[in-house]
Design a protein around this motif. Sequence first.
Motif, short mmCIF file in Angstrom:
data_model
loop_
_atom_site.label_atom_id
_atom_site.label_comp_id
_atom_site.label_asym_id
_atom_site.label_seq_id
_atom_site.Cartn_x
_atom_site.Cartn_y
_atom_site.Cartn_z
N ALA A 45 25.88 38.99 51.72
CA ALA A 45 26.41 38.12 52.56
C ALA A 45 27.02 36.89 52.12
O ALA A 45 26.59 36.40 50.84
CB ALA A 45 25.09 37.44 53.29
N PRO A 46 28.13 36.49 52.63
CA PRO A 46 28.65 35.25 52.13
C PRO A 46 27.66 34.10 52.16
O PRO A 46 27.04 33.89 52.96
CB PRO A 46 29.58 34.90 53.57
N ALA A 47 27.90 33.22 51.17
CA ALA A 47 27.09 32.09 50.57
C ALA A 47 27.77 31.15 49.91
O ALA A 47 28.60 31.40 48.94
CB ALA A 47 25.60 32.66 50.12
N PRO A 48 27.46 29.84 49.95
CA PRO A 48 27.63 28.80 48.88
C PRO A 48 27.39 29.25 47.38
O PRO A 48 26.12 29.60 47.21
CB PRO A 48 27.35 27.53 49.48
N HIS A 49 28.18 29.00 46.63
CA HIS A 49 27.92 29.43 45.26
C HIS A 49 29.03 28.79 44.17
O HIS A 49 29.83 28.20 44.55
CB HIS A 49 27.62 30.76 44.84
N LYS A 50 28.51 28.53 42.93
CA LYS A 50 29.42 28.26 41.81
C LYS A 50 29.08 29.15 40.71
O LYS A 50 27.79 29.54 40.21
CB LYS A 50 29.22 26.69 41.36
N ILE A 51 30.02 29.70 39.89
CA ILE A 51 29.80 30.27 38.74
C ILE A 51 30.90 29.95 37.70
O ILE A 51 31.69 29.38 37.80
CB ILE A 51 29.94 31.89 39.00
N THR A 52 30.66 30.32 36.24
CA THR A 52 31.34 30.37 35.17
C THR A 52 30.89 31.30 34.25
O THR A 52 29.99 32.18 34.40
CB THR A 52 31.22 28.78 34.55
N ARG A 109 49.38 32.51 50.99
CA ARG A 109 48.08 33.01 50.35
C ARG A 109 47.84 34.51 50.77
O ARG A 109 48.23 34.89 51.66
CB ARG A 109 47.01 32.10 50.54
N VAL A 110 47.09 35.25 49.76
CA VAL A 110 46.98 36.57 50.11
C VAL A 110 45.34 36.85 50.04
O VAL A 110 44.90 36.50 48.94
CB VAL A 110 47.70 37.59 49.23
N ARG A 111 44.77 37.67 50.93
CA ARG A 111 43.63 37.97 50.95
C ARG A 111 43.34 39.48 51.09
O ARG A 111 43.84 39.91 52.22
CB ARG A 111 42.69 37.00 51.75
N SER A 112 42.59 39.95 50.43
CA SER A 112 41.95 41.44 50.62
C SER A 112 40.68 41.51 50.96
O SER A 112 40.06 41.73 52.00
CB SER A 112 42.37 42.31 49.26
N GLY A 113 39.80 40.90 49.73
CA GLY A 113 38.13 41.11 50.16
C GLY A 113 37.68 39.90 50.31
O GLY A 113 36.46 39.67 51.04
N THR A 117 30.73 44.44 49.13
CA THR A 117 31.91 43.98 50.18
C THR A 117 32.79 43.39 49.19
O THR A 117 33.73 42.96 49.79
CB THR A 117 31.16 42.78 50.78
N VAL A 118 33.07 43.68 47.95
CA VAL A 118 34.15 43.11 47.15
C VAL A 118 35.21 44.16 47.62
O VAL A 118 35.04 45.22 47.43
CB VAL A 118 33.64 43.26 45.69
N GLY A 119 36.45 43.67 47.21
CA GLY A 119 37.82 44.40 47.74
C GLY A 119 38.21 44.82 46.54
O GLY A 119 38.14 44.37 45.43
N LEU A 120 38.88 46.33 46.51
CA LEU A 120 39.22 46.74 45.31
C LEU A 120 40.46 45.85 44.57
O LEU A 120 40.80 45.91 43.45
CB LEU A 120 39.93 48.10 45.72
#
Length: 591
Positions: free
Chosen positions: A404-411, A105-109, A179-182
Amino acid sequence: MPKQISKPIPEYQLDEAQKRIDRYWRATQGFILALESKHGFSAKQLLTLLPTGDTSMERFREYQAKALIFNTRFQFSPSVIVMCNNTDDVMRAYQEAIEFNLPIRVRSGGHDHEGECSGTDVVLLDLSGLKDFSIEKKGDDYIAHIGSGYRFYQLVPKLAESGYKDIPPLTIPHGTCATVGLAGYIQGGGWGPWTRAKGMCCESLVGATVILQDGSRVEVSETENEDLLWALRGGGALSYGIVTEFRVKAFELPEEIHRFEINWNNEAVGSTDLATWQLLSQWENAINDTGKDTENLVGTNLKINAVPDVSECEKSSGYEKTLKHPSTMYGYWQGSEKALIQFAKQYFPAAKVQVTGTDTKQNYSEALMSDWSRNSVANLKKLGLKGTLAASLDGEPFTPDFDAPAPHKITSKLVRESGLTEQGKLALLRSLTSPLLFAQNAPLGLFSYVTLGAISGKFYANDTCDDAKKRVAFPYTTAQYTIQYQTWWNTELKYDGSYDSKRLGQANPVYRYVNRALDWIEVSRDTTIEGAYGAFISFKDASIPTKTYFQENYEKLIEIKEEYSGFTVKLDCGKEVYVNFNRLRTRKTII
């Protein structure tokens, strides 16, 4: 006599599975040893919970901190986290991982909403240390060379540094969340507060450095590997290779930019009472007008809070047009404050515009527009909510938790160029009025709403699907706007004079309502809204078919991935054959 087939013995099957796990961990240990002995990686670059000589709590905490991702609904335990500092680190770590046949796996942000930037029992290549940065002038253009480890709160101030090598203050079409990575942002398309004026950020991508699936490094530009560049412009992250540097066309910051908002149907100061049907129409009229009156509206979104269902007695024919949802329009205005006020009076005649901040060339804030993206405890008062939690926000300033990091769900969905039909608007408003939501949710830190992000504007005013398809893999340049359904909950709130929810843990009362809020997301995803289509890969929902994200570009993206995913393998007989692997994959990569 027919041949008898021996039945599998469960104990033997379990034993074989345990042997496979043992082989995996032995391979992981071999991988770590290879990086240390052959490539000089330090122990601080290789974070793992494997048995070693160092079993300190400090080492454990460092691993735990780096294992965390933005959506804390997911908690993963990679077998090893490789903290890479440059492209060579990435290439060597990746090559050794494929040599040991380990999943990657690869992670930036770390902002992947489905957690696909990490995993359990995987090698996680962390690119946050890739911080190379430079700017070059090519003719009239400024090209920013940006390492994949940058997040917007780090990148935006660096671009805006006045006088950097005689280059004026610059920026790119950045996002709203600091805090989003490019890396994930630009490969997903890149919607933000500059979209109406400058287009999606992927439109500004002119080159990249990429590690391919076979471990080789290639340069990508508009003249070399140009089909790969096309795929990186909105075709989704990870699918085509590991990008270690982006080359992005930047633009000079204007003299003055105003952040503003307009509030409806809540108890905030300056809020206007208006049916959601009407305010939605007003906002659509503003973003779809691409004339001089709106060209300084460089970007905007409209946040509409979902509410509990109305009673049956209120559901007469056309009741949807009378619904009033707490709503906020956020905008970014280039030009004078006087012109902004005139614009607001023309398009939102009964509303009160509030200028919430001003940016200049000399002071372009890294705070960005986080409240555009997400409701959180920090804006409870703006929502007009009362109760114990809201009362606790009096007095000392509350530290914003937008990022801040937090639990969530989107669509998500997107609105076609032709717009929502009347039935489509009614369906949207019905989806925002649900028996799955409750008045108790928000005071407990559980928020459910949509954000509508404007795409329509000056940049795409004369675009066609055919024109866009030649430039970028992002397939929605002719759409009017995005529809992003979101539900977030906060599990670490301090209630003044009541209780500390962090200490309550699993006894937190918010969990009485979370499942139904998640159900609301799924119902909303499956709701037919006439005039809406597709889905936005940056608002990832693993339940949506991959083709839906990429529309008519799907098959071409598969071809490009397969073209750049091959290896030449030498067989025992000496013959060389070309085979395709798919080592860089998650649930929502192109394949």
